[in-house]
Enzyme design. Structure first.
Site, PDB file in Angstrom:
ATOM      1  N   ASN A   8     -44.200  84.419 150.167  1.00 25.95           N
ATOM      2  CA  ASN A   8     -43.768  82.686 150.870  1.00 25.95           C
ATOM      3  C   ASN A   8     -44.855  82.584 152.103  1.00 25.95           C
ATOM      4  OD1 ASN A   8     -42.609  80.195 151.951  1.00 25.95           O
ATOM      5  ND2 ASN A   8     -40.909  80.593 152.734  1.00 25.95           N
ATOM      6  N   LYS A  15     -44.744  85.004 155.063  1.00 25.43           N
ATOM      7  CA  LYS A  15     -43.330  85.828 154.977  1.00 25.43           C
ATOM      8  C   LYS A  15     -42.937  86.511 154.068  1.00 25.43           C
ATOM      9  CE  LYS A  15     -41.123  82.504 157.959  1.00 25.43           C
ATOM     10  NZ  LYS A  15     -40.348  80.794 157.268  1.00 25.43           N
ATOM     11  N   ARG A  91     -43.495  81.921 146.247  1.00 20.85           N
ATOM     12  CA  ARG A  91     -42.842  79.947 146.330  1.00 20.85           C
ATOM     13  C   ARG A  91     -44.012  79.616 146.445  1.00 20.85           C
ATOM     14  NH1 ARG A  91     -44.345  77.241 152.498  1.00 20.85           N
ATOM     15  NH2 ARG A  91     -43.464  75.446 152.053  1.00 20.85           N
ATOM     16  N   HIS A 179     -40.410  71.241 150.297  1.00 20.32           N
ATOM     17  CA  HIS A 179     -39.654  72.216 151.397  1.00 20.32           C
ATOM     18  C   HIS A 179     -37.727  71.654 150.195  1.00 20.32           C
ATOM     19  CE1 HIS A 179     -41.507  70.953 155.047  1.00 20.32           C
ATOM     20  NE2 HIS A 179     -41.570  72.078 154.691  1.00 20.32           N
ATOM     21  N   ASN A 209     -42.832  73.460 161.161  1.00 18.25           N
ATOM     22  CA  ASN A 209     -44.352  72.895 162.104  1.00 18.25           C
ATOM     23  C   ASN A 209     -44.794  72.204 160.597  1.00 18.25           C
ATOM     24  OD1 ASN A 209     -46.694  73.669 162.351  1.00 18.25           O
ATOM     25  ND2 ASN A 209     -47.301  74.969 160.261  1.00 18.25           N
ATOM     26  N   ARG A 239     -50.050  68.247 160.779  1.00 16.56           N
ATOM     27  CA  ARG A 239     -50.416  66.616 159.733  1.00 16.56           C
ATOM     28  C   ARG A 239     -49.786  65.595 160.869  1.00 16.56           C
ATOM     29  NH1 ARG A 239     -46.855  69.655 155.042  1.00 16.56           N
ATOM     30  NH2 ARG A 239     -47.174  71.545 156.477  1.00 16.56           N
ATOM     31  N   ARG A 282     -41.741  74.131 170.943  1.00 12.68           N
ATOM     32  CA  ARG A 282     -41.657  75.362 172.052  1.00 12.68           C
ATOM     33  C   ARG A 282     -42.854  74.619 172.886  1.00 12.68           C
ATOM     34  NH1 ARG A 282     -41.456  80.264 168.122  1.00 12.68           N
ATOM     35  NH2 ARG A 282     -42.876  79.210 167.707  1.00 12.68           N
ATOM     36  N   GLY A 325     -37.157  76.020 162.030  1.00  9.39           N
ATOM     37  CA  GLY A 325     -37.201  76.299 163.265  1.00  9.39           C
ATOM     38  C   GLY A 325     -37.002  75.340 164.511  1.00  9.39           C
ATOM     39  N   GLY A 327     -35.305  72.176 163.883  1.00 13.68           N
ATOM     40  CA  GLY A 327     -33.785  72.005 163.702  1.00 13.68           C
ATOM     41  C   GLY A 327     -33.041  73.153 164.299  1.00 13.68           C
ATOM     42  N   GLU A 328     -32.914  73.707 163.922  1.00 12.92           N
ATOM     43  CA  GLU A 328     -31.965  75.131 164.487  1.00 12.92           C
ATOM     44  C   GLU A 328     -31.512  75.149 165.699  1.00 12.92           C
ATOM     45  OE1 GLU A 328     -32.768  78.913 161.623  1.00 12.92           O
ATOM     46  OE2 GLU A 328     -32.902  77.067 159.826  1.00 12.92           O
ATOM     47  N   GLU A 374     -35.309  80.088 152.543  1.00 10.93           N
ATOM     48  CA  GLU A 374     -36.158  80.636 151.295  1.00 10.93           C
ATOM     49  C   GLU A 374     -36.604  81.890 150.117  1.00 10.93           C
ATOM     50  OE1 GLU A 374     -38.577  76.707 152.384  1.00 10.93           O
ATOM     51  OE2 GLU A 374     -39.023  78.187 154.075  1.00 10.93           O
TER      52      GLU A 374
END
Length: 387
Positions: A8, A15, A91, A179, A209, A239, A282, A325, A327-328, A374
């Site tokens: 991915n 990943k 992916r 997504h 991101n 973006r 962050r 990232g 959202g959680e 994913e």
């Protein structure tokens, strides 16, 4: 047991996952053995490998996607234990207008995917580079593609088109949505854990991101904030998000080249461009600067606006899910966006939201925080299509 490797490759990370396949023919669920990732590709990349009790974190410095992939495969090599890699799942961000599910990769299909690179210039080249590397490293393995666009095929025409002459739609200029692997996983989790919600009208916010939202009706995508490319909708790390196309015309008239505009919209804008500081939420949340605050304010305003727009597309909302990232993990972002949406029955419990609890709502509409996966969706696809 046979092994499945998943790849991915994103815009700023790569990943991998290593799975033990279930029964032949796609029966059963792949069992995860290990995961690895390299984040912050560029000058300060960090590799992590998690194999249950064995975890490693290594700073690898300057690394592009090809270097990161080689390091990850080398790090997982001891876990192969002489067993066969039966399939490699990839992916692929863009699958075009017709692909609505995973596919076995053939030379003809790879050529078609290469032709779609201009529609996803930040991702497709890395996806295809990973594919070629895997073909070289595992020449006997079955190669399977899982597509981010596939989950959104079947949108109603009004959510799939632009108000251009119809010949452009027929030629492929349409809203694709992205997504999809993340939304596929969330839809499955909802059906398993919250079947009553899964049957209803659900908005899923995948915030990282890259960021987008998807409207699900009975588990099917009917609208997405991303469109022809992965630029539309939400502002993202680098973006631009939603933009008047007249701005692009203006930039062309001012003498900017297509390549310069591509770099501007994909790599220099979003949170990075607004803040003048960082693409990482962050960092922005931890920084006391006017630029950081303005970037956060714009991001949360657009998030609220997109939720409201998808609620209109659905005719209401029965649940909201945050994933990705941001959202959680970013309670302040969720709270600030939802301050505007009480009229939809959306409000958060401050304590549960701060703790990133699984259910964070205080109002009548459930709000869930749900990790996405994913890699598991890719592994399922590879296992199902491997001979």
């Amino acid at each position: 047991m046979r092994l499945i490797l998943t790849l991915n490759a994103g815009s700023s990370s790569i990943k991998v996952g290593l799975y033990e396949a279930g029964a032949a023919g796609g029966l059963g669920e792949p069992r995860e053995l290990a995961r690895g990732q390299v984040e912050a590709l560029g000058a300060a990349a960090v590799m992590e490998i998690d194999a249950g009790r064995a975890r490693a974190r290594v700073e690898i410095g300057v690394a592009d996607h090809a270097t990161a992939l080689a390091r990850l495969i080398a790090g997982l090599q001891p876990l192969f234990a002489g067993r066969e890699i039966a399939a490699v799942g990839h992916r692929i961000v863009h699958g075009g207008a017709d692909i609505d599910g995973p596919r076995l990769l053939t030379p003809e299909l790879v050529a078609e995917l290469e032709a779609l690179t201009p529609l996803a210039p930040l991702h497709q080249p890395h996806n295809l580079a990973g594919l070629r590397a895997a073909m070289t490293a595992f020449p006997q393995a079955c190669q399977v593609a899982a597509f981010d666009t596939a989950f959104h095929r079947g949108h109603p025409f009004v959510n799939d088109t632009f108000a251009l002459p119809r010949r452009f739609y027929e030629a492929g200029v349409r809203r694709y949505g992205f997504h999809g692997l993340s939304y596929d996983y969330i839809a499955g989790r909802l059906a398993q854990d919250h079947p009553e919600l899964a049957r209803g009208r659900v908005i899923v916010a995948h915030l990282g991101n890259g960021a987008s939202l998807c409207a699900l009706d009975g588990g099917r995508s009917i609208a997405s904030t991303m469109g022809f490319s992965a630029l539309d909708g939400m502002p993202m790390g680098t973006r631009v998000g939603q933009l008047d196309p007249g701005v692009v015309l203006y930039l062309l008239e001012q003498g900017m080249s297509g390549g310069e505009i591509t770099d501007l919209l994909y790599r220099e804008s979003g949170l990075l461009g607004l803040s003048g500081l960082s693409h990482d939420m962050r960092v922005l949340l931890a920084t006391d600067s006017a630029g950081a605050e303005e970037a956060i304010a714009y991001f949360t305003f657009r998030l609220a606006r997109e939720i409201g727009g998808l609620a209109a597309a659905l005719g209401g909302v029965d649940a909201l899910v945050f994933t990705g990232g941001i959202g959680e993990n970013a309670g302040p972002i969720r709270a600030r966006a939802l301050e505007r949406l009480g009229f939809l029955g959306l409000s958060v419990d401050p304590a549960r939201n701060a703790a990133n609890a699984a259910m964070i709502h205080a109002g009548p509409v459930p709000i869930l925080v749900m990790p996405t996966d994913e890699e598991r969706v890719i592994a399922r696809a590879a296992m199902a299509l491997a001979p």
